[in-house]
Design an enzyme around this catalytic site. Sequence first.
Site, PDB file in Angstrom:
ATOM      1  N   HIS A  37      -3.399  -1.857 -71.041  1.00  0.00           N
ATOM      2  CA  HIS A  37      -3.987  -0.679 -71.691  1.00  0.00           C
ATOM      3  C   HIS A  37      -5.402  -0.430 -71.167  1.00  0.00           C
ATOM      4  CE1 HIS A  37      -1.200  -2.150 -75.001  1.00  0.00           C
ATOM      5  NE2 HIS A  37      -0.789  -0.913 -74.841  1.00  0.00           N
ATOM      6  N   GLY A 147       1.364   4.075 -68.512  1.00  0.00           N
ATOM      7  CA  GLY A 147       1.688   3.031 -67.543  1.00  0.00           C
ATOM      8  C   GLY A 147       3.095   3.212 -66.983  1.00  0.00           C
TER       9      GLY A 147
END
Length: 281
Positions: A37, A147
């Site tokens: 993250h 992602g």
Amino acid sequence: MQILRDLPALRAAVDMLKSDGKPVVLVPTMGALHDGHMALVEEGRRHGRHVVVSIFVNPRQFGPNEDLDAYPRREAKDAQMLQAVGVDILWAPSVDGMYPAGYATNIRVSGISDGLDGAARPGHFDGVATVVTKLFNQVRPDVAIFGEKDYQQLAVIRRFVADLDIPVEIIGLPTQRAEDGLALSSRNAYLSDDERKAALALPRALGEAKRQIEKGDPVERALARAIATLAAHGFDPIDYVTLCDAATLEPMIVLDRPARLLGAARLGKTRLIDNIAVDPT
Ligand code: PAF
């Protein structure tokens, strides 16, 4: 960093950020933040952009027998990590705020949501598409970053953003990995020490299958070997190990265009996913 939980306050704060003309970047998360993250946040902060991070454990993307209640929640630690890297706003709405009484709308993206994790986790991508659409309408970012570890999720989001003319640029960032190669995931926290060692078989099996396919081995044989490797390391069930078109996620049996090799399997109580690019040249 402002921690905001209600929509009027968020709207006012984002308007303030936008008043200097710099783009606003949204990094949507479900919290339990890790280096994967933080790489998204770092990318967000490039070129002096403003960054809003959302933390919302979205009940609509969990199936009835999944880990909604057990999903790791540690907002105070997450907030410290985000504050330390200069995030502007942490958007942390409540479940009732996101889905008030009477809420009735579902976003469903046909085709690309149906196979792979969509087949293994019915309704999962409806939940993701619905909450991400809401997050885009709440924050109104210029850019949103996701992602590539959740590769199908990224493809679903790109699809509905194009289909619904949502004015946001989507950036996909390569999967962040531990030193030994395991893809970073909040769910890795569930693994016992032995499972953590066995989990490495997933990126290794995908890497080996990629090498075999790129050097011309038949795709089906390479996939079968990867599945056998995972089974030998205790993965059960193996939801899929498959080669797909990198953009549409349609299954491929011959490597004749850019492809993605994707795998999902359960180790004990933990479901792991991973994917890797496969290049026809
Ligand atoms: O990838 C995640 O963490 C979630 O699926 C997302 C995109 C934040 C939506 O809840």
